[in-house]
Design a protein around this motif. Sequence first.
Motif, PDB file in Angstrom:
ATOM      1  N   VAL A 282       0.835  -1.201   0.000  1.00 46.03           N
ATOM      2  CA  VAL A 282       0.000   0.000   0.000  1.00 46.03           C
ATOM      3  C   VAL A 282       0.872   1.255   0.000  1.00 46.03           C
ATOM      4  O   VAL A 282       1.824   1.356   0.783  1.00 46.03           O
ATOM      5  N   ALA A 295      -2.323  -4.510   4.784  1.00 45.01           N
ATOM      6  CA  ALA A 295      -1.121  -4.556   3.937  1.00 45.01           C
ATOM      7  C   ALA A 295      -0.030  -5.458   4.513  1.00 45.01           C
ATOM      8  O   ALA A 295       0.119  -5.592   5.725  1.00 45.01           O
ATOM      9  N   GLY A 298       3.874  -1.479   3.608  1.00 50.52           N
ATOM     10  CA  GLY A 298       3.258  -0.176   3.414  1.00 50.52           C
ATOM     11  C   GLY A 298       4.295   0.912   3.238  1.00 50.52           C
ATOM     12  O   GLY A 298       5.371   0.862   3.847  1.00 50.52           O
TER      13      GLY A 298
END
Length: 321
Positions: A282, A295, A298
């Motif tokens: 993400v 996620a 990230g």
Amino acid sequence: MSVLIFIEHTEGAVKKATFEALTFGAQLAQQTGTTAAGLVLGSPNHDLPSLGAYGIAKIYQVQNNLLHSFDSQVYTKIICQVAEETGATVIIFSNNAAGKSLAPRVAVRLKAGLVSGATALPDTGNGFTVKKNVFSGKAFANVAVATELKVISLNVNAFTVVETGGTAAVEQYNAVVNTPLVKVVSTTKTSSSVSLTEAETVVSAGRGLKGPENWKMVEELAATLGAALACSRPVADAHWRPHTEHVGQTGIAIAPNLYIAIGISGAIQHLAGVNRSKVIVVVNKDAEAPFFKAADYGIVGDAFEVVPRLLEAVKKIKGVS
Ligand SMILES: Cc1cc2nc3c(=O)[nH]c(=O)nc-3n(C[C@H](O)[C@H](O)[C@H](O)COP(=O)(O)OP(=O)(O)OC[C@H]3O[C@@H](n4cnc5c(N)ncnc54)[C@H](O)[C@@H]3O)c2cc1C
């Protein structure tokens, strides 16, 4: 008991999801001490005997000009005829567009129990119990199938393909082929060169990108990774991207090995279509964005800074200038 697996092809090529279905069917047959065979309707360019590598010894092929375009009613009748005449008791499809239209029809005609969206080999130790996704992948259910005939559709990307070697004998099958009630007169391909449901990697972006003019960097990242493109629903609703790229509860459900979400908040309706992805990355400038909870990796940062750097890094690894 014997297992019959539907072999799906498009534009001459056997679909990747079919390799998973063949492996699944062959392993189920091995587990229950029976045989597995494939069934192909039409004439793909694929070297059919080579599909024996996935563990099946035989392929039934029905060739007829009427089978050039997919018609679920025509296909259903043939699949049922072959299943009945060959004594198949478990019929397997991929849980994709074709499988979603065929599996229920076949199950109704054969009075078979149906499990759609299977994720693992059935437990056949005591009866026949199949694990499947429910509530958009938020939970699993174990479904016991009590009927003698069973129809299973296997979730795409849920089962590891195993190539054991070997070839399959191809037997031409003389089935009744009805004239389709509808005829496909033309098809128009969508812009993405990689099929979203079959893609190993998907690069997706949302409203955080501010406007359609900013998609160039996302398209370039996807092209460099050999990935398919996806987007959140508001992006498609605003016509920034075509609806064929909209993933989520009301869009396409996908399960790639890698899903990269850029500037997407991670609303529950979006997650419903992507949470079966194996690895989720993400990129969001808001550290509190809900997507980070789902996620695996990230990056908290501005997409307009992060994506160009990501692209540069991918190009360097791939040796692309
Ligand atoms: C019945 C129903 C069904 C729905 N079905 C779907 C569906 O199938 N699919 C779907 O996607 N949605 C669906 N929705 C909509 C869903 O609820 C969300 O509204 C939608 O997913 C939000 O899209 P988004 O994340 O792109 O936009 P936003 O919610 O506006 O989020 C944008 C994100 O981008 C981040 N951002 C902003 N600027 C930057 C930047 N420069 N760099 C990095 N990050 C940035 C923000 O922090 C934010 O997290 C549905 C809603 C309903 C009610």
